[in-house]
Design a protein around this motif. Structure first.
Motif, PDB file in Angstrom:
ATOM      1  N   PRO A 167       0.832  -1.210   0.000  1.00 46.64           N
ATOM      2  CA  PRO A 167       0.000   0.000   0.000  1.00 46.64           C
ATOM      3  C   PRO A 167       0.871   1.267   0.000  1.00 46.64           C
ATOM      4  O   PRO A 167       1.950   1.285   0.572  1.00 46.64           O
ATOM      5  CB  PRO A 167      -0.801  -0.116   1.296  1.00 46.64           C
ATOM      6  CG  PRO A 167      -0.055  -1.060   2.143  1.00 46.64           C
ATOM      7  CD  PRO A 167       0.676  -1.993   1.234  1.00 46.64           C
ATOM      8  N   THR A 168       0.382   2.280  -0.664  1.00 46.08           N
ATOM      9  CA  THR A 168       1.103   3.546  -0.768  1.00 46.08           C
ATOM     10  C   THR A 168       0.533   4.547   0.226  1.00 46.08           C
ATOM     11  O   THR A 168      -0.675   4.765   0.279  1.00 46.08           O
ATOM     12  CB  THR A 168       0.988   4.114  -2.199  1.00 46.08           C
ATOM     13  OG1 THR A 168       1.509   3.146  -3.109  1.00 46.08           O
ATOM     14  CG2 THR A 168       1.765   5.397  -2.342  1.00 46.08           C
ATOM     15  N   LEU A 169       1.417   5.142   1.020  1.00 40.60           N
ATOM     16  CA  LEU A 169       1.000   6.187   1.948  1.00 40.60           C
ATOM     17  C   LEU A 169       0.972   7.509   1.195  1.00 40.60           C
ATOM     18  O   LEU A 169       1.971   7.894   0.580  1.00 40.60           O
ATOM     19  CB  LEU A 169       1.976   6.275   3.126  1.00 40.60           C
ATOM     20  CG  LEU A 169       2.225   4.994   3.914  1.00 40.60           C
ATOM     21  CD1 LEU A 169       3.339   5.207   4.925  1.00 40.60           C
ATOM     22  CD2 LEU A 169       0.968   4.559   4.615  1.00 40.60           C
ATOM     23  N   LYS A 170      -0.148   8.194   1.230  1.00 41.71           N
ATOM     24  CA  LYS A 170      -0.285   9.440   0.487  1.00 41.71           C
ATOM     25  C   LYS A 170      -0.178  10.623   1.446  1.00 41.71           C
ATOM     26  O   LYS A 170      -0.919  10.705   2.411  1.00 41.71           O
ATOM     27  CB  LYS A 170      -1.606   9.455  -0.268  1.00 41.71           C
ATOM     28  CG  LYS A 170      -1.633   8.386  -1.349  1.00 41.71           C
ATOM     29  CD  LYS A 170      -2.965   8.275  -2.017  1.00 41.71           C
ATOM     30  CE  LYS A 170      -2.889   7.233  -3.108  1.00 41.71           C
ATOM     31  NZ  LYS A 170      -3.221   5.914  -2.625  1.00 41.71           N
ATOM     32  N   ARG A 171       0.756  11.530   1.151  1.00 37.64           N
ATOM     33  CA  ARG A 171       0.970  12.703   1.963  1.00 37.64           C
ATOM     34  C   ARG A 171       0.850  13.937   1.083  1.00 37.64           C
ATOM     35  O   ARG A 171       0.964  13.848  -0.135  1.00 37.64           O
ATOM     36  CB  ARG A 171       2.360  12.662   2.614  1.00 37.64           C
ATOM     37  CG  ARG A 171       2.601  11.450   3.510  1.00 37.64           C
ATOM     38  CD  ARG A 171       1.751  11.520   4.757  1.00 37.64           C
ATOM     39  NE  ARG A 171       1.944  10.386   5.630  1.00 37.64           N
ATOM     40  CZ  ARG A 171       1.116   9.369   5.738  1.00 37.64           C
ATOM     41  NH1 ARG A 171       0.031   9.318   4.981  1.00 37.64           N
ATOM     42  NH2 ARG A 171       1.333   8.389   6.590  1.00 37.64           N
ATOM     43  N   ILE A 172       0.657  15.099   1.706  1.00 41.23           N
ATOM     44  CA  ILE A 172       0.486  16.327   0.944  1.00 41.23           C
ATOM     45  C   ILE A 172       1.556  17.340   1.348  1.00 41.23           C
ATOM     46  O   ILE A 172       1.842  17.511   2.532  1.00 41.23           O
ATOM     47  CB  ILE A 172      -0.930  16.906   1.168  1.00 41.23           C
ATOM     48  CG1 ILE A 172      -1.948  15.996   0.507  1.00 41.23           C
ATOM     49  CG2 ILE A 172      -1.036  18.309   0.620  1.00 41.23           C
ATOM     50  CD1 ILE A 172      -3.372  16.399   0.740  1.00 41.23           C
ATOM     51  N   ARG A 173       2.114  18.000   0.353  1.00 39.90           N
ATOM     52  CA  ARG A 173       3.127  19.024   0.572  1.00 39.90           C
ATOM     53  C   ARG A 173       2.609  20.333  -0.019  1.00 39.90           C
ATOM     54  O   ARG A 173       2.153  20.341  -1.164  1.00 39.90           O
ATOM     55  CB  ARG A 173       4.426  18.609  -0.122  1.00 39.90           C
ATOM     56  CG  ARG A 173       5.552  19.583   0.036  1.00 39.90           C
ATOM     57  CD  ARG A 173       6.824  19.003  -0.576  1.00 39.90           C
ATOM     58  NE  ARG A 173       7.927  19.894  -0.362  1.00 39.90           N
ATOM     59  CZ  ARG A 173       8.305  20.846  -1.210  1.00 39.90           C
ATOM     60  NH1 ARG A 173       7.647  21.027  -2.338  1.00 39.90           N
ATOM     61  NH2 ARG A 173       9.333  21.609  -0.932  1.00 39.90           N
ATOM     62  N   ALA A 175       2.365  23.698  -2.008  1.00 41.28           N
ATOM     63  CA  ALA A 175       3.045  24.159  -3.211  1.00 41.28           C
ATOM     64  C   ALA A 175       2.659  25.615  -3.480  1.00 41.28           C
ATOM     65  O   ALA A 175       1.927  26.222  -2.696  1.00 41.28           O
ATOM     66  CB  ALA A 175       2.678  23.269  -4.390  1.00 41.28           C
ATOM     67  N   ALA A 176       3.115  26.148  -4.573  1.00 45.11           N
ATOM     68  CA  ALA A 176       2.905  27.556  -4.888  1.00 45.11           C
ATOM     69  C   ALA A 176       1.423  27.889  -5.093  1.00 45.11           C
ATOM     70  O   ALA A 176       0.632  27.047  -5.517  1.00 45.11           O
ATOM     71  CB  ALA A 176       3.688  27.917  -6.142  1.00 45.11           C
ATOM     72  N   LYS A 177       1.056  29.138  -4.794  1.00 45.73           N
ATOM     73  CA  LYS A 177      -0.285  29.671  -5.009  1.00 45.73           C
ATOM     74  C   LYS A 177      -1.360  28.906  -4.245  1.00 45.73           C
ATOM     75  O   LYS A 177      -2.471  28.715  -4.742  1.00 45.73           O
ATOM     76  CB  LYS A 177      -0.624  29.694  -6.499  1.00 45.73           C
ATOM     77  CG  LYS A 177       0.297  30.573  -7.307  1.00 45.73           C
ATOM     78  CD  LYS A 177      -0.110  30.596  -8.751  1.00 45.73           C
ATOM     79  CE  LYS A 177       0.856  31.462  -9.540  1.00 45.73           C
ATOM     80  NZ  LYS A 177       0.536  31.441 -10.970  1.00 45.73           N
ATOM     81  N   GLY A 178      -1.039  28.415  -3.084  1.00 46.61           N
ATOM     82  CA  GLY A 178      -2.028  27.744  -2.249  1.00 46.61           C
ATOM     83  C   GLY A 178      -2.422  26.350  -2.698  1.00 46.61           C
ATOM     84  O   GLY A 178      -3.354  25.766  -2.170  1.00 46.61           O
ATOM     85  N   SER A 179      -1.721  25.815  -3.680  1.00 49.78           N
ATOM     86  CA  SER A 179      -2.047  24.456  -4.137  1.00 49.78           C
ATOM     87  C   SER A 179      -1.258  23.435  -3.332  1.00 49.78           C
ATOM     88  O   SER A 179      -0.449  23.799  -2.477  1.00 49.78           O
ATOM     89  CB  SER A 179      -1.750  24.315  -5.630  1.00 49.78           C
ATOM     90  OG  SER A 179      -0.372  24.469  -5.861  1.00 49.78           O
ATOM     91  N   ALA A 180      -1.484  22.175  -3.608  1.00 49.06           N
ATOM     92  CA  ALA A 180      -0.803  21.107  -2.878  1.00 49.06           C
ATOM     93  C   ALA A 180      -0.278  20.068  -3.860  1.00 49.06           C
ATOM     94  O   ALA A 180      -0.863  19.858  -4.923  1.00 49.06           O
ATOM     95  CB  ALA A 180      -1.754  20.452  -1.890  1.00 49.06           C
ATOM     96  N   VAL A 181       0.815  19.453  -3.499  1.00 51.31           N
ATOM     97  CA  VAL A 181       1.407  18.395  -4.308  1.00 51.31           C
ATOM     98  C   VAL A 181       1.350  17.111  -3.496  1.00 51.31           C
ATOM     99  O   VAL A 181       1.667  17.100  -2.303  1.00 51.31           O
ATOM    100  CB  VAL A 181       2.878  18.735  -4.656  1.00 51.31           C
ATOM    101  CG1 VAL A 181       3.543  17.590  -5.380  1.00 51.31           C
ATOM    102  CG2 VAL A 181       2.944  20.002  -5.473  1.00 51.31           C
ATOM    103  N   ARG A 182       0.929  16.050  -4.123  1.00 52.27           N
ATOM    104  CA  ARG A 182       0.827  14.768  -3.423  1.00 52.27           C
ATOM    105  C   ARG A 182       2.179  14.061  -3.408  1.00 52.27           C
ATOM    106  O   ARG A 182       2.857  13.967  -4.427  1.00 52.27           O
ATOM    107  CB  ARG A 182      -0.220  13.894  -4.107  1.00 52.27           C
ATOM    108  CG  ARG A 182      -0.351  12.529  -3.443  1.00 52.27           C
ATOM    109  CD  ARG A 182      -1.551  11.804  -3.918  1.00 52.27           C
ATOM    110  NE  ARG A 182      -2.702  12.335  -3.191  1.00 52.27           N
ATOM    111  CZ  ARG A 182      -3.950  11.978  -3.422  1.00 52.27           C
ATOM    112  NH1 ARG A 182      -4.228  11.122  -4.360  1.00 52.27           N
ATOM    113  NH2 ARG A 182      -4.934  12.480  -2.710  1.00 52.27           N
ATOM    114  N   ILE A 183       2.573  13.589  -2.245  1.00 54.19           N
ATOM    115  CA  ILE A 183       3.790  12.794  -2.087  1.00 54.19           C
ATOM    116  C   ILE A 183       3.361  11.354  -1.851  1.00 54.19           C
ATOM    117  O   ILE A 183       2.537  11.090  -0.982  1.00 54.19           O
ATOM    118  CB  ILE A 183       4.631  13.286  -0.895  1.00 54.19           C
ATOM    119  CG1 ILE A 183       5.117  14.700  -1.156  1.00 54.19           C
ATOM    120  CG2 ILE A 183       5.807  12.358  -0.645  1.00 54.19           C
ATOM    121  CD1 ILE A 183       5.816  15.317   0.027  1.00 54.19           C
TER     122      ILE A 183
END
Length: 120
Positions: free
Chosen positions: A88-94, A96-104
């Motif tokens: 299983p993959t653990l999904k985290r959020i980082r 990012a610019a302009k209030g957006s988020a990138v999934r790790i």
């Protein structure tokens, strides 16, 4: 009947949800597939990869399972199968610019080692 005997002559050890990607584990797994158990331990011990510690511990566990549970001789063992499947993959959020988020994606893997005795 003969095929049923062969399945009994194997010892396995499994590590589930290891916090390392299967892709990194497969590099070391390919090095020891088909080798004698003692030779495989030596190779893993001196391989400078992140997964080598996990595989070394798992290989020792498989050897102990073979000796204690299946009454196999340690000097006759070889690595018949070793494979790493994706867990299983653990999904985290980082942020990012302009209030957006990138999934790790923190990947995990399931590692299995199967040892068999050599037929002399």
């Amino acid at each position: 009947m003969q095929e049923q005997e062969n399945t009994l002559n194997e010892a396995r050890a499994t590590l589930k949800n290891a916090r390392i990607s299967a892709r990194k584990v497969k590099i070391v797994a390919d090095l020891i597939r088909g080798k004698d158990a003692e030779e495989a331990l030596t190779i893993v011990k001196f391989t400078p990869k992140a997964s080598s510690e996990l595989i070394e511990k798992l290989l020792k566990s498989a050897i102990a399972n073979a000796e204690n549970n299946h009454r196999m001789k340690a000097d006759k063992l070889y690595v018949a199968e070793i494979y790493a499947n994706q867990g299983p993959t653990l999904k985290r959020i980082r942020p990012a610019a302009k209030g957006s988020a990138v999934r790790i994606r923190k990947r995990t893997s399931h590692i299995t080692i199967v040892l068999r005795e050599k037929e002399d």
